[in-house]
Design an enzyme around this catalytic site. Sequence first.
Site, PDB file in Angstrom:
ATOM      1  N   LYS A 178      49.254  22.794  46.582  1.00  0.00           N
ATOM      2  CA  LYS A 178      48.544  22.088  47.657  1.00  0.00           C
ATOM      3  C   LYS A 178      47.066  22.485  47.603  1.00  0.00           C
ATOM      4  O   LYS A 178      46.691  23.583  48.011  1.00  0.00           O
ATOM      5  CB  LYS A 178      49.104  22.440  49.038  1.00  0.00           C
ATOM      6  CG  LYS A 178      48.527  21.488  50.083  1.00  0.00           C
ATOM      7  CD  LYS A 178      48.401  22.075  51.453  1.00  0.00           C
ATOM      8  CE  LYS A 178      47.102  22.776  51.715  1.00  0.00           C
ATOM      9  NZ  LYS A 178      45.899  21.943  51.709  1.00  0.00           N
ATOM     10  N   GLU A 181      42.419  20.236  51.385  1.00  0.00           N
ATOM     11  CA  GLU A 181      42.351  18.823  51.750  1.00  0.00           C
ATOM     12  C   GLU A 181      40.935  18.268  51.618  1.00  0.00           C
ATOM     13  O   GLU A 181      40.733  17.070  51.514  1.00  0.00           O
ATOM     14  CB  GLU A 181      42.882  18.610  53.175  1.00  0.00           C
ATOM     15  CG  GLU A 181      42.198  19.411  54.275  1.00  0.00           C
ATOM     16  CD  GLU A 181      42.803  20.815  54.453  1.00  0.00           C
ATOM     17  OE1 GLU A 181      43.190  21.437  53.447  1.00  0.00           O
ATOM     18  OE2 GLU A 181      42.860  21.281  55.607  1.00  0.00           O
ATOM     19  N   GLY A 231      42.374  31.884  50.018  1.00  0.00           N
ATOM     20  CA  GLY A 231      41.678  31.299  51.156  1.00  0.00           C
ATOM     21  C   GLY A 231      41.262  32.364  52.140  1.00  0.00           C
ATOM     22  O   GLY A 231      41.097  33.533  51.774  1.00  0.00           O
ATOM     23  N   GLY A 232      41.099  31.975  53.380  1.00  0.00           N
ATOM     24  CA  GLY A 232      40.563  32.878  54.400  1.00  0.00           C
ATOM     25  C   GLY A 232      41.600  33.839  54.958  1.00  0.00           C
ATOM     26  O   GLY A 232      42.808  33.616  54.868  1.00  0.00           O
ATOM     27  N   ILE A 233      41.101  34.887  55.576  1.00  0.00           N
ATOM     28  CA  ILE A 233      41.966  35.974  56.063  1.00  0.00           C
ATOM     29  C   ILE A 233      42.863  35.495  57.213  1.00  0.00           C
ATOM     30  O   ILE A 233      44.032  35.894  57.303  1.00  0.00           O
ATOM     31  CB  ILE A 233      41.090  37.178  56.467  1.00  0.00           C
ATOM     32  CG1 ILE A 233      41.928  38.420  56.692  1.00  0.00           C
ATOM     33  CG2 ILE A 233      40.251  36.906  57.680  1.00  0.00           C
ATOM     34  CD1 ILE A 233      41.078  39.682  56.790  1.00  0.00           C
ATOM     35  N   THR A 235      44.083  32.455  57.776  1.00  0.00           N
ATOM     36  CA  THR A 235      45.178  31.664  57.201  1.00  0.00           C
ATOM     37  C   THR A 235      46.145  32.578  56.447  1.00  0.00           C
ATOM     38  O   THR A 235      47.368  32.413  56.531  1.00  0.00           O
ATOM     39  CB  THR A 235      44.617  30.603  56.225  1.00  0.00           C
ATOM     40  OG1 THR A 235      43.491  29.978  56.808  1.00  0.00           O
ATOM     41  CG2 THR A 235      45.667  29.570  55.886  1.00  0.00           C
ATOM     42  N   GLY A 236      45.584  33.545  55.731  1.00  0.00           N
ATOM     43  CA  GLY A 236      46.433  34.468  54.957  1.00  0.00           C
ATOM     44  C   GLY A 236      47.441  35.193  55.849  1.00  0.00           C
ATOM     45  O   GLY A 236      48.603  35.359  55.487  1.00  0.00           O
ATOM     46  N   GLU A 253      44.942  36.066  47.952  1.00  0.00           N
ATOM     47  CA  GLU A 253      43.549  36.304  47.521  1.00  0.00           C
ATOM     48  C   GLU A 253      42.659  35.873  48.672  1.00  0.00           C
ATOM     49  O   GLU A 253      42.445  34.673  48.879  1.00  0.00           O
ATOM     50  CB  GLU A 253      43.227  35.472  46.275  1.00  0.00           C
ATOM     51  CG  GLU A 253      44.015  35.850  45.038  1.00  0.00           C
ATOM     52  CD  GLU A 253      43.591  37.182  44.444  1.00  0.00           C
ATOM     53  OE1 GLU A 253      42.513  37.697  44.794  1.00  0.00           O
ATOM     54  OE2 GLU A 253      44.365  37.715  43.634  1.00  0.00           O
ATOM     55  N   CYS A 287      33.804  34.052  47.319  1.00  0.00           N
ATOM     56  CA  CYS A 287      34.518  35.172  47.949  1.00  0.00           C
ATOM     57  C   CYS A 287      33.875  36.505  47.598  1.00  0.00           C
ATOM     58  O   CYS A 287      33.874  37.438  48.390  1.00  0.00           O
ATOM     59  CB  CYS A 287      35.978  35.158  47.503  1.00  0.00           C
ATOM     60  SG  CYS A 287      36.179  35.199  45.712  1.00  0.00           S
ATOM     61  N   GLU A 388      32.719  37.621  57.247  1.00  0.00           N
ATOM     62  CA  GLU A 388      32.394  36.767  56.098  1.00  0.00           C
ATOM     63  C   GLU A 388      31.818  35.435  56.591  1.00  0.00           C
ATOM     64  O   GLU A 388      32.542  34.590  57.106  1.00  0.00           O
ATOM     65  CB  GLU A 388      33.672  36.508  55.280  1.00  0.00           C
ATOM     66  CG  GLU A 388      33.401  35.804  53.980  1.00  0.00           C
ATOM     67  CD  GLU A 388      34.679  35.347  53.277  1.00  0.00           C
ATOM     68  OE1 GLU A 388      35.593  34.851  53.965  1.00  0.00           O
ATOM     69  OE2 GLU A 388      34.745  35.474  52.050  1.00  0.00           O
TER      70      GLU A 388
END
Length: 492
Positions: A178, A181, A231-233, A235-236, A253, A287, A388
Amino acid sequence: MDLKLKLQHYINGKWVGADSSDTRTIINPYNQEVIATVPEGNETEAKEAIAAARAAFDNGEWAATPATERGAILRTIAEFIERDKEELAYLESLDTGKTVEESRGDMEDIAGVFRYYAELADKDGGEMIDSPVANSISKVVREPVGVCGQITPWNYPLLQASWKLAPALATGNTLIMKPSEITPLTTVKVFQLIEEAGVPAGVANLVLGAGSTIGAELSANEDVDLISFTGGIVTGKKIMQAASSNVKKLALELGGKNPNIIFADADFETAVDQALNGVFFHAGQICSAGTRLIVEESIHDEFVQALVERVKKFKLGSGFDEDTQMGPLISAEHLQKVEQYVEAGVQEGATLAVGGKRPEDPELQKGFFYLPTIFTDCTSDMTVVQEEAFGPIITVEKFSTEEEAVKISNDSIYGLAGGVWTNDTRKAERCAAKMRMGTVWVNDFNLYFPHAPWGGFKQSGIGRELGKLGLEEYTETKHIFQNLNPEPINWF
Ligand SMILES: NC(=O)c1ccc[n+]([C@@H]2O[C@H](COP(=O)([O-])OP(=O)(O)OC[C@H]3O[C@@H](n4cnc5c(N)ncnc54)[C@H](O)[C@@H]3O)[C@@H](O)[C@H]2O)c1
Ligand SMILES: C[N+](C)(C)CC=O
């Protein structure tokens, strides 16, 4: 705009539209023009793709395909990427706003990643263990994990996808990708190349759409065995929770707030040049951008002055203009977020040395541009130093001892990467050993290549991509013990 792309999902070897009539427009961040309209999938397409990947894994054919053949297919994909490099670079720059020169470099890196894992695919012959039991064979083999969900960000759309696709395919897994988007175009194109290269139906599937629907389904669905996320923290952390449903293997990551230490004995001009490059390349949307500059007190003022003079001359513009050095940010929302970090910096007492606003150039008004910005008089407790911003912002902190420099560098929840600039090799070694990051560059910055592992300490992530470790992430380790002379134990 005719992009000559099949702008659809790719599920079980077929290009399909969305079940619903939902679509999403893809915007050029340079001028906000619509560049494509793509189907917006949801949990339905995600479940179809997961079912296809599950069936393709469970029939065992891809995992049983000789590793040399899987490697040959990866090599073919690399050749196709090189063949279509200009088209891919064009799409990547259109989608992200980065300079086309940079996108060309990305495509070379991406072909290199497929080649690297093509070569590694058939190199794992397992390992024989010196068994403590007489007349026995003890061996360790690596097997594919199974069905892999792969979720990528918008800043390096195809590069980050390649770090996941190539090792997963090399080791005999099946997958559902995925992409972000916001930037799906080059990933769609590469799935065309994956099809052309002869990857069997169901092995590699692509679903387009939002993270909150498709990404969440991939993370929680119990038919997915591994989730690999870049992706971002925030979402992680959500993915980590969702993945607990069936104790998926997890590779994360995440972000970084990367220190770059400049000692007074470093080569001044090179350090200035690379400090700028380490942040403002791709408008700071990297990143591993070296946003926290930590400069030795004795050269601080001269160093900042040199940075500011260079920054004032930066050429912002279209990624397709040859003289453009820095493109736009990815979206209006992201631009706003960067502005808020600058406001926070000012409010918390940092000194704005340059930038700190949108450019006034009439030609840049339609794009999401922000001027390269440098803050001085920064301290580690400031929001703009800790969080960040993912934009063109440098914060400068001062140090007077080596110990203090290392301490400041480690004062972060992140631990992705960092740099040290000095001509004293022993000092560099000491600092590198104490810096709590997945990558430390000495007299260089932002360098990565397929052979070396990439990933973060602390909250920058879990696991590694690239290198041999990046391949191992996609394998389960099995110990097979065979007794060649079985006898009764006679205990019961
Ligand atoms: N460590 C690395 O190698 C690396 C590389 C590139 C980018 N990044 C990080 O990526 C971030 C920028 O990318 P971004 O803004 O696209 O990140 P993001 O977390 O917003 O989105 C990344 C992906 O996750 C999906 N997603 C969103 N919500 C989800 C959910 N609930 N469940 C599952 N998936 C979901 C998105 O659709 C997208 O595909 C930065 O923090 C950057 O540091 C890290
Ligand atoms: C991992 N890297 C440096 C390619 C991209 C980070 O955003």
